[in-house]
Design a protein around this motif. Structure first.
Motif, PDB file in Angstrom:
ATOM      1  N   ALA A 239      -3.696  -3.445  23.295  1.00  0.00           N
ATOM      2  CA  ALA A 239      -2.297  -3.569  22.885  1.00  0.00           C
ATOM      3  C   ALA A 239      -1.418  -3.993  24.069  1.00  0.00           C
ATOM      4  O   ALA A 239      -0.490  -4.790  23.914  1.00  0.00           O
ATOM      5  CB  ALA A 239      -1.806  -2.254  22.295  1.00  0.00           C
ATOM      6  N   ALA A 240      -1.733  -3.476  25.273  1.00  0.00           N
ATOM      7  CA  ALA A 240      -0.953  -3.841  26.457  1.00  0.00           C
ATOM      8  C   ALA A 240      -1.140  -5.314  26.795  1.00  0.00           C
ATOM      9  O   ALA A 240      -0.176  -6.034  27.091  1.00  0.00           O
ATOM     10  CB  ALA A 240      -1.364  -2.964  27.644  1.00  0.00           C
ATOM     11  N   TYR A 241      -2.376  -5.790  26.762  1.00  0.00           N
ATOM     12  CA  TYR A 241      -2.632  -7.200  27.055  1.00  0.00           C
ATOM     13  C   TYR A 241      -1.964  -8.106  26.023  1.00  0.00           C
ATOM     14  O   TYR A 241      -1.404  -9.150  26.358  1.00  0.00           O
ATOM     15  CB  TYR A 241      -4.138  -7.468  27.073  1.00  0.00           C
ATOM     16  CG  TYR A 241      -4.815  -7.132  28.382  1.00  0.00           C
ATOM     17  CD1 TYR A 241      -4.832  -8.042  29.425  1.00  0.00           C
ATOM     18  CD2 TYR A 241      -5.468  -5.916  28.564  1.00  0.00           C
ATOM     19  CE1 TYR A 241      -5.467  -7.757  30.620  1.00  0.00           C
ATOM     20  CE2 TYR A 241      -6.106  -5.608  29.755  1.00  0.00           C
ATOM     21  CZ  TYR A 241      -6.104  -6.535  30.781  1.00  0.00           C
ATOM     22  OH  TYR A 241      -6.730  -6.247  31.967  1.00  0.00           O
ATOM     23  N   GLU A 242      -2.040  -7.713  24.753  1.00  0.00           N
ATOM     24  CA  GLU A 242      -1.412  -8.524  23.708  1.00  0.00           C
ATOM     25  C   GLU A 242       0.095  -8.590  23.901  1.00  0.00           C
ATOM     26  O   GLU A 242       0.710  -9.647  23.717  1.00  0.00           O
ATOM     27  CB  GLU A 242      -1.771  -7.946  22.338  1.00  0.00           C
ATOM     28  CG  GLU A 242      -3.228  -8.165  21.949  1.00  0.00           C
ATOM     29  CD  GLU A 242      -3.596  -7.479  20.644  1.00  0.00           C
ATOM     30  OE1 GLU A 242      -2.777  -6.653  20.161  1.00  0.00           O
ATOM     31  OE2 GLU A 242      -4.687  -7.764  20.107  1.00  0.00           O
TER      32      GLU A 242
ATOM     33  N   THR B 257     -18.792  -0.610  25.496  1.00  0.00           N
ATOM     34  CA  THR B 257     -18.384  -1.928  24.993  1.00  0.00           C
ATOM     35  C   THR B 257     -16.878  -2.150  25.091  1.00  0.00           C
ATOM     36  O   THR B 257     -16.423  -3.292  24.892  1.00  0.00           O
ATOM     37  CB  THR B 257     -18.830  -2.125  23.530  1.00  0.00           C
ATOM     38  OG1 THR B 257     -18.264  -1.083  22.714  1.00  0.00           O
ATOM     39  CG2 THR B 257     -20.348  -2.122  23.413  1.00  0.00           C
ATOM     40  N   GLN B 258     -16.121  -1.128  25.420  1.00  0.00           N
ATOM     41  CA  GLN B 258     -14.689  -1.344  25.644  1.00  0.00           C
ATOM     42  C   GLN B 258     -14.461  -2.260  26.847  1.00  0.00           C
ATOM     43  O   GLN B 258     -13.445  -2.939  26.950  1.00  0.00           O
ATOM     44  CB  GLN B 258     -13.960  -0.008  25.862  1.00  0.00           C
ATOM     45  CG  GLN B 258     -14.097   0.979  24.705  1.00  0.00           C
ATOM     46  CD  GLN B 258     -13.772   0.360  23.366  1.00  0.00           C
ATOM     47  OE1 GLN B 258     -12.671  -0.166  23.165  1.00  0.00           O
ATOM     48  NE2 GLN B 258     -14.725   0.422  22.438  1.00  0.00           N
ATOM     49  N   LEU B 259     -15.429  -2.286  27.762  1.00  0.00           N
ATOM     50  CA  LEU B 259     -15.325  -3.181  28.915  1.00  0.00           C
ATOM     51  C   LEU B 259     -15.329  -4.637  28.470  1.00  0.00           C
ATOM     52  O   LEU B 259     -14.656  -5.480  29.065  1.00  0.00           O
ATOM     53  CB  LEU B 259     -16.465  -2.920  29.900  1.00  0.00           C
ATOM     54  CG  LEU B 259     -16.608  -1.487  30.417  1.00  0.00           C
ATOM     55  CD1 LEU B 259     -17.751  -1.403  31.421  1.00  0.00           C
ATOM     56  CD2 LEU B 259     -15.311  -0.983  31.015  1.00  0.00           C
TER      57      LEU B 259
ATOM     58  N   ASP C   8      -8.353   6.466  12.034  1.00  0.00           N
ATOM     59  CA  ASP C   8      -9.214   7.633  11.830  1.00  0.00           C
ATOM     60  C   ASP C   8     -10.175   7.776  13.003  1.00  0.00           C
ATOM     61  O   ASP C   8     -10.753   6.802  13.489  1.00  0.00           O
ATOM     62  CB  ASP C   8     -10.008   7.476  10.532  1.00  0.00           C
ATOM     63  CG  ASP C   8      -9.112   7.519   9.299  1.00  0.00           C
ATOM     64  OD1 ASP C   8      -8.028   8.134   9.402  1.00  0.00           O
ATOM     65  OD2 ASP C   8      -9.482   6.926   8.272  1.00  0.00           O
ATOM     66  N   PHE C   9     -10.328   8.998  13.458  1.00  0.00           N
ATOM     67  CA  PHE C   9     -11.219   9.283  14.576  1.00  0.00           C
ATOM     68  C   PHE C   9     -11.851  10.641  14.321  1.00  0.00           C
ATOM     69  O   PHE C   9     -11.144  11.659  14.222  1.00  0.00           O
ATOM     70  CB  PHE C   9     -10.430   9.301  15.892  1.00  0.00           C
ATOM     71  CG  PHE C   9     -11.301   9.232  17.120  1.00  0.00           C
ATOM     72  CD1 PHE C   9     -11.826   8.027  17.558  1.00  0.00           C
ATOM     73  CD2 PHE C   9     -11.601  10.381  17.837  1.00  0.00           C
ATOM     74  CE1 PHE C   9     -12.626   7.950  18.686  1.00  0.00           C
ATOM     75  CE2 PHE C   9     -12.399  10.330  18.972  1.00  0.00           C
ATOM     76  CZ  PHE C   9     -12.910   9.098  19.399  1.00  0.00           C
TER      77      PHE C   9
ATOM     78  N   GLY D  88      -9.944  10.108  33.309  1.00  0.00           N
ATOM     79  CA  GLY D  88      -9.425   8.758  33.110  1.00  0.00           C
ATOM     80  C   GLY D  88     -10.436   7.819  32.473  1.00  0.00           C
ATOM     81  O   GLY D  88     -10.339   6.597  32.631  1.00  0.00           O
ATOM     82  N   SER D  89     -11.387   8.378  31.747  1.00  0.00           N
ATOM     83  CA  SER D  89     -12.482   7.569  31.211  1.00  0.00           C
ATOM     84  C   SER D  89     -12.030   6.684  30.055  1.00  0.00           C
ATOM     85  O   SER D  89     -11.027   6.947  29.387  1.00  0.00           O
ATOM     86  CB  SER D  89     -13.633   8.480  30.763  1.00  0.00           C
ATOM     87  OG  SER D  89     -13.164   9.439  29.809  1.00  0.00           O
ATOM     88  N   LEU D  90     -12.819   5.629  29.839  1.00  0.00           N
ATOM     89  CA  LEU D  90     -12.514   4.665  28.788  1.00  0.00           C
ATOM     90  C   LEU D  90     -13.345   4.952  27.544  1.00  0.00           C
ATOM     91  O   LEU D  90     -14.570   4.966  27.589  1.00  0.00           O
ATOM     92  CB  LEU D  90     -12.819   3.234  29.253  1.00  0.00           C
ATOM     93  CG  LEU D  90     -11.802   2.550  30.158  1.00  0.00           C
ATOM     94  CD1 LEU D  90     -11.875   3.112  31.576  1.00  0.00           C
ATOM     95  CD2 LEU D  90     -12.055   1.046  30.198  1.00  0.00           C
ATOM     96  N   GLY D  91     -12.634   5.195  26.434  1.00  0.00           N
ATOM     97  CA  GLY D  91     -13.261   5.333  25.134  1.00  0.00           C
ATOM     98  C   GLY D  91     -12.662   4.331  24.173  1.00  0.00           C
ATOM     99  O   GLY D  91     -11.912   3.432  24.573  1.00  0.00           O
ATOM    100  N   GLN D  92     -12.984   4.484  22.877  1.00  0.00           N
ATOM    101  CA  GLN D  92     -12.483   3.520  21.898  1.00  0.00           C
ATOM    102  C   GLN D  92     -10.960   3.502  21.838  1.00  0.00           C
ATOM    103  O   GLN D  92     -10.343   2.438  21.771  1.00  0.00           O
ATOM    104  CB  GLN D  92     -13.059   3.851  20.521  1.00  0.00           C
ATOM    105  CG  GLN D  92     -14.522   3.450  20.356  1.00  0.00           C
ATOM    106  CD  GLN D  92     -15.003   3.733  18.952  1.00  0.00           C
ATOM    107  OE1 GLN D  92     -15.000   4.882  18.491  1.00  0.00           O
ATOM    108  NE2 GLN D  92     -15.437   2.690  18.252  1.00  0.00           N
ATOM    109  N   ARG D  93     -10.349   4.668  21.845  1.00  0.00           N
ATOM    110  CA  ARG D  93      -8.893   4.714  21.764  1.00  0.00           C
ATOM    111  C   ARG D  93      -8.250   4.193  23.046  1.00  0.00           C
ATOM    112  O   ARG D  93      -7.166   3.608  23.017  1.00  0.00           O
ATOM    113  CB  ARG D  93      -8.430   6.145  21.457  1.00  0.00           C
ATOM    114  CG  ARG D  93      -8.646   6.525  19.994  1.00  0.00           C
ATOM    115  CD  ARG D  93      -8.064   7.880  19.687  1.00  0.00           C
ATOM    116  NE  ARG D  93      -8.020   8.111  18.249  1.00  0.00           N
ATOM    117  CZ  ARG D  93      -7.568   9.237  17.693  1.00  0.00           C
ATOM    118  NH1 ARG D  93      -7.124  10.227  18.473  1.00  0.00           N
ATOM    119  NH2 ARG D  93      -7.553   9.388  16.383  1.00  0.00           N
ATOM    120  N   THR D  94      -8.916   4.409  24.169  1.00  0.00           N
ATOM    121  CA  THR D  94      -8.424   3.800  25.409  1.00  0.00           C
ATOM    122  C   THR D  94      -8.427   2.285  25.270  1.00  0.00           C
ATOM    123  O   THR D  94      -7.470   1.604  25.641  1.00  0.00           O
ATOM    124  CB  THR D  94      -9.318   4.188  26.604  1.00  0.00           C
ATOM    125  OG1 THR D  94      -9.732   5.541  26.479  1.00  0.00           O
ATOM    126  CG2 THR D  94      -8.589   3.975  27.923  1.00  0.00           C
ATOM    127  N   GLY D  95      -9.519   1.764  24.721  1.00  0.00           N
ATOM    128  CA  GLY D  95      -9.614   0.333  24.515  1.00  0.00           C
ATOM    129  C   GLY D  95      -8.517  -0.191  23.610  1.00  0.00           C
ATOM    130  O   GLY D  95      -7.975  -1.282  23.835  1.00  0.00           O
TER     131      GLY D  95
END
Length: 443
Positions: A92-95, A123-125, A27-28, A80-87
């Protein structure tokens, strides 16, 4: 300025196959967690313009037969900004990379954290930093390709945190984006060429060469688990042993003597370089990287006959620690009159840099093989020398200090420099007799 590619164009430029990872979004709220007015509309326009649901795409890729997890940023989606969904997608890619024991390749083009999500975006950083740490602990490599632009938190985590950092020509790179830099800032400091000169990235690669270069790196860094030491390089010719200490010094200082480049060219049919200490410095007299020898990957750190600077020692320490983490044996070629001892070197932290090189080598779990190919000048040479797997060539020497300096410290006249050299027992055969070296090559 660099040519700007979409996320999928960047993927096509490097990957011969790509299978996108589908991430199920939770949900977003329409206008995001801060109820930022118009944010939902901006996201919808970004999707309509780019065809993407978020600013990053990730999945399984093949680069000329080498598998990896690949992620690519879409700068057209809200910069190309980082948000929660980007995080969510990055995590998922790292996992996936950890689960499948694959390298992670990041094709980055981002302006930083997304303002419309405030601190929750910033905080996604921390999420990215945590995932990057877990990947390092798993002994898996990370390669970053910096597109235009790579700024803000994306540079300070995904980019600068990678093991190998490549950049496209003309890419803007820096923590400060173009709209928040000081008005009098030197623009060169924020470009690919400036960052290369400052030791922050390893190479600038043209788009048309990127696939081949990435494939090479993926091959070189896939040597984890190989535990055998690097074979000792073959010497160039047989020059016989020196009669006395001064002859050993003279031969090691000869401009005709083979240098590190010759040894590396003969040893590695294919190699790629790491450049820079990530602290603002580059030492062209310290060659570091990875290469293939008889189909096996080894890391190398090679001095080229110059006085080694703090940047050189820090780059070598970085190389040794990376190789150790990936399970890749190390070869060092020692050839220096000593550590740089001028005021600039002291201000740049020469003592701490040498200590760090000693520590990196002492703590390495992979085998380190050393060949002294020329001058072995005091601690500046010893910092790159294996304590138990060192060989010397017939046209080399290793000494606690240069004979001229030893004579000066002992208050001896210049006429006694030659005899002092012999007293120091610095000849190749002396080093073997003293137990410092295992053997002499090219005698």
């Amino acid at each position: 300025m660099s040519e700007r590619m979409s996320a999928r164009e960047a993927i096509t430029a490097v990957a011969t196959a790509f299978e996108e990872l589908e991430v199920v979004d939770g949900d977003f709220p329409q206008d995001g967690p801060l109820a930022w007015s118009g944010y939902g509309t901006s996201r919808a326009r970004a999707t309509e313009r780019t065809g993407e649901k978020e600013s990053v795409i990730c999945g399984l890729a093949t680069v000329e037969g080498r598998p990896c997890v690949l992620l690519s940023f879409e700068f057209g989606f809200l910069g190309g900004s980082l948000g929660q969904r980007t995080g969510d997608r990055l995590e998922a890619a790292y996992e996936m990379a950890r689960e499948r024991r694959l390298p992670l390749v990041s094709l980055i083009a981002t302006g930083g954290s997304r303002m419309q999500e405030g601190m929750l975006a910033l905080t996604q950083l921390q999420r990215v930093a945590r995932q990057s740490t877990l990947l390092r602990e798993a002994g898996l490599p990370q390669i970053a390709v910096l597109r235009d632009p790579t700024t803000g938190g994306g540079w300070a985590t995904l980019g600068a945190g990678a093991d190998v950092i490549l950049a496209l020509p003309g890419a803007q790179i820096g923590f400060a984006g173009s709209r928040v830099r000081p008005a009098d800032a030197d623009p060169a400091a924020y470009g690919a060429q400036g960052q290369l000169a400052a030791g922050q990235i390893d190479a600038i690669v043209r788009t048309q060469d990127l696939r081949t270069v990435l494939a090479g790196w993926l091959t070189l860094l896939a040597g984890a688990g190989h535990c055998g030491p690097a074979p000792v390089p073959a010497p160039f010719g047989a020059s016989g042993l020196p009669a006395d200490g001064w002859e050993a010094v003279t031969r090691a200082r000869s401009p005709e003597r083979p240098r590190a480049e010759s040894y590396l060219d003969a040893y590695f049919p294919h190699r790629q370089a790491l450049s820079g200490d990530r602290c603002g410095g580059v030492d062209p007299g310290m060659l570091c990287g990875f290469g293939l020898h008889k189909g096996i990957s080894y890391a190398y750190a090679a001095q080229t006959g110059t006085a080694t600077t703090p940047a050189g020692y820090r780059t070598a320490a970085r190389l040794i620690r990376l190789a150790d983490r990936l399970g890749i044996p190390v070869l060092t070629l020692v050839d220096t009159p000593g550590a740089a001892n001028d005021a600039a070197a002291e201000r740049a932290g020469q003592g701490a840099a040498i200590a760090d090189a000693f520590a990196a080598l002492a703590s390495a779990r992979v085998p380190v093989t050393t060949l002294v190919i020329g001058e072995g000048g005091s601690g500046g040479a010893l910092a790159l020398t294996s304590p138990d797997r060192t060989w010397v060539t017939a046209d080399s020497y290793f000494s606690v200090i240069a004979p001229e300096l030893a004579a000066a410290i002992l208050k001896r006249p210049e006429s006694e420099v030659r005899s002092t050299a012999s007293q120091l027992r610095l000849r190749p055969q002396d080093l073997v007799e003293l137990g410092v070296a295992r053997g002499v090559l090219g005698a």
